[in-house]
Write an enzyme that holds these catalytic residues in place. Structure first.
Site, PDB file in Angstrom:
ATOM      1  N   ASP A 171       0.861  -1.181   0.000  1.00  0.00           N
ATOM      2  CA  ASP A 171       0.000   0.000   0.000  1.00  0.00           C
ATOM      3  C   ASP A 171       0.892   1.224   0.000  1.00  0.00           C
ATOM      4  OD1 ASP A 171      -3.206   0.476   0.879  1.00  0.00           O
ATOM      5  OD2 ASP A 171      -1.862   2.172   1.187  1.00  0.00           O
ATOM      6  N   ASP A 254     -13.822  -8.791 -12.199  1.00  0.00           N
ATOM      7  CA  ASP A 254     -15.202  -8.360 -11.934  1.00  0.00           C
ATOM      8  C   ASP A 254     -15.491  -6.978 -12.507  1.00  0.00           C
ATOM      9  OD1 ASP A 254     -17.795  -8.700 -10.583  1.00  0.00           O
ATOM     10  OD2 ASP A 254     -17.103  -7.096  -9.255  1.00  0.00           O
ATOM     11  N   GLU A 259     -17.845  -1.020 -19.696  1.00  0.00           N
ATOM     12  CA  GLU A 259     -18.934  -1.872 -19.226  1.00  0.00           C
ATOM     13  C   GLU A 259     -20.252  -1.395 -19.825  1.00  0.00           C
ATOM     14  OE1 GLU A 259     -18.914  -1.920 -14.987  1.00  0.00           O
ATOM     15  OE2 GLU A 259     -16.926  -2.865 -14.837  1.00  0.00           O
ATOM     16  N   HIS A 282     -19.406  -7.078 -12.641  1.00  0.00           N
ATOM     17  CA  HIS A 282     -19.317  -6.012 -11.635  1.00  0.00           C
ATOM     18  C   HIS A 282     -20.274  -6.284 -10.470  1.00  0.00           C
ATOM     19  CE1 HIS A 282     -18.064  -1.527 -11.253  1.00  0.00           C
ATOM     20  NE2 HIS A 282     -18.184  -2.071 -10.068  1.00  0.00           N
ATOM     21  N   ILE A 283     -20.167  -7.470  -9.887  1.00  0.00           N
ATOM     22  CA  ILE A 283     -21.079  -7.882  -8.821  1.00  0.00           C
ATOM     23  C   ILE A 283     -20.370  -8.032  -7.484  1.00  0.00           C
ATOM     24  CG2 ILE A 283     -22.684  -9.040 -10.390  1.00  0.00           C
ATOM     25  CD1 ILE A 283     -21.319 -11.716  -9.488  1.00  0.00           C
ATOM     26  N   GLY A 284     -19.165  -7.481  -7.364  1.00  0.00           N
ATOM     27  CA  GLY A 284     -18.411  -7.662  -6.129  1.00  0.00           C
ATOM     28  C   GLY A 284     -19.206  -7.293  -4.887  1.00  0.00           C
ATOM     29  N   GLY A 285     -19.913  -6.173  -4.934  1.00  0.00           N
ATOM     30  CA  GLY A 285     -20.702  -5.738  -3.788  1.00  0.00           C
ATOM     31  C   GLY A 285     -22.173  -6.053  -3.923  1.00  0.00           C
TER      32      GLY A 285
END
Length: 413
Positions: A171, A254, A259, A282-285
């Site tokens: 990081d 994802d 998109e 794009h379904i991570g959340g």
């Protein structure tokens, strides 16, 4: 009655929060292009979006009624935050509500890639029975490299260690490791020796294409890459080439550089048809639990701002919270250009109008300042007009606080 436009179908729990606050809800499935969005927002004081709707500078310039915007996501890169602030629009997001959902998806994909489940499933779907342990592994004892050790990265770190994985991370900021995770001094160190690499960086412009052919070449031969962060972070052509060459043993993606704006829209990617890959839309959340939490959290933040002017956890305004007293009748909120003397000028106007200021607070953030002042007397229209007329004023609101319902004819509402 105030109105909010909700796009991209945030959880319906938000509707109840808005209705309880006497806010009219209008919903539109999917996202809109800039022109259509501007047209739809006329007469709306609030807007709620997810990841595919862009709130550009032109949107804020063309929608003067907007007071507040909420994104029912973690990221805010789809919003011009500076333009929102300079047009007096407070923005709120859901910074932690779906981190667990993203971390759980990453764990499931790590296991699936380790066991070659995409390959095994493809064979079985063709009625081709291939019972073999070749190239299938446990994740216990393997090394996970996490790039971006924020809320999602730390959640993933905890889950991975619980499964017996070694965790190393990189990081830009110095972070306190959780458990036995090790912080690496460089991106290269975090990539080398990792059996899996999972990206969890934010949407700042400098992260565009941060992971390309050079970074992929640093990865261990046969290792797997996961991207559940931002679509523009990874050079997908370089990723496809690494899969074709066999340098990488698989990937899970994802998010994508381009998109579809709505379900069923056209989708193209060089990753289509690659072996041992997992591609998700794009379904991570996108779990029911996460979407409900996000819907509840963001709608509550928007309503609290509308009703009290408080900006706690706003991503583009100074963070202000002021506790009213039993004598407080009105609250004035003034978003203004961050120049010296604004508070003094406001107080001069109040004093000249014989207004009793019960309490006040000021905060600044870059080019924008924000004042909350609680009033324990009448508030003449002329005083508010004078504050609105100040060269530094961006937006001035007067809010009758809950518990005080009488609105005098001499008061601006």
């Amino acid at each position: 009655m105030m109105k909010i436009l909700l796009l991209e179908n945030p959880h319906t729990i938000a509707d109840k929060t808005f209705h309880d606050a006497n806010i009219e809800v209008q919903r539109i499935d999917g996202s809109l292009d800039e022109n259509a969005l501007i047209e739809a927002l006329q007469g709306c004081q609030m807007v709620g979006i997810r990841s595919k709707t862009n709130l550009s500078r032109r949107v804020f310039e063309s929608c003067p009624d907007l007071i507040c915007a909420g994104t029912f996501t973690i990221g805010t890169n789809q919003i011009d935050l500076k333009a929102a602030a300079t047009h007096g629009v407070a923005v709120f997001n859901a910074p932690y509500s779906n981190t667990r959902s993203v971390a759980e998806l990453a764990i499931s994909e790590i296991i699936a890639l380790a066991r070659l489940l995409p390959v095994r499933n493809a064979h079985m779907q063709r009625a081709d029975w291939q019972k073999t342990a070749q190239n299938s592994h446990e994740v216990r004892g393997k090394t996970l490299g996490i790039i971006g050790y924020s809320s999602t990265g730390t959640q993933l770190s905890i889950l991975a260690e619980a499964m017996g994985m070694r965790v190393q991370f990189y990081d830009l900021a110095k972070k306190l490791p959780i458990g036995n995770a090790k912080q690496c001094d460089s991106l290269e160190e975090a990539l080398q020796g990792a059996d899996f690499v999972s990206l969890h960086v934010d949407g700042r412009p400098t992260n565009r294409n941060m992971f390309g052919a050079r970074e992929i070449a640093m990865m261990k031969p046969g290792s797997k890459l996961l991207n559940l962060s931002r679509g523009f972070v990874v050079d997908v052509d370089a990723l496809a080439a690494a899969l074709d060459s066999g340098h990488l043993g698989g990937c899970a993606v994802d998010v994508f550089p381009e998109e579809p704006l709505k379900n069923g829209g056209p989708f193209e990617s060089p990753l289509l048809g690659k072996e041992n890959t997992i591609l998700t839309p794009h379904i991570g959340g996108s779990t029911l639990e996460a979407q409900e939490d996000i819907g509840s959290f963001v709608s509550a933040k928007i309503c609290n701002y509308i009703q009290t002017g408080e900006t706690v956890m706003s991503v583009n305004m100074p963070t202000l919270s002021l506790q009213p007293t039993e004598r407080t009748r009105y609250r004035m909120s003034v978003i203004h250009q961050n120049t010296p003397g604004v508070m003094g000028h406001i107080n001069q106007v109040m004093a000249a109008a014989n207004v009793n200021v019960e309490g006040q607070i000021l905060g600044t953030n870059g080019e924008v300042g924000y004042v909350i002042a609680d009033i324990a007397s009448e508030l003449p229209v002329a005083a508010v007009q004078d504050i609105n007329a100040m060269d530094t004023t961006i937006r001035c609101r007067v809010i009758p606080l809950p518990g005080f319902t009488r609105v005098d004819a001499t008061t601006v509402n």
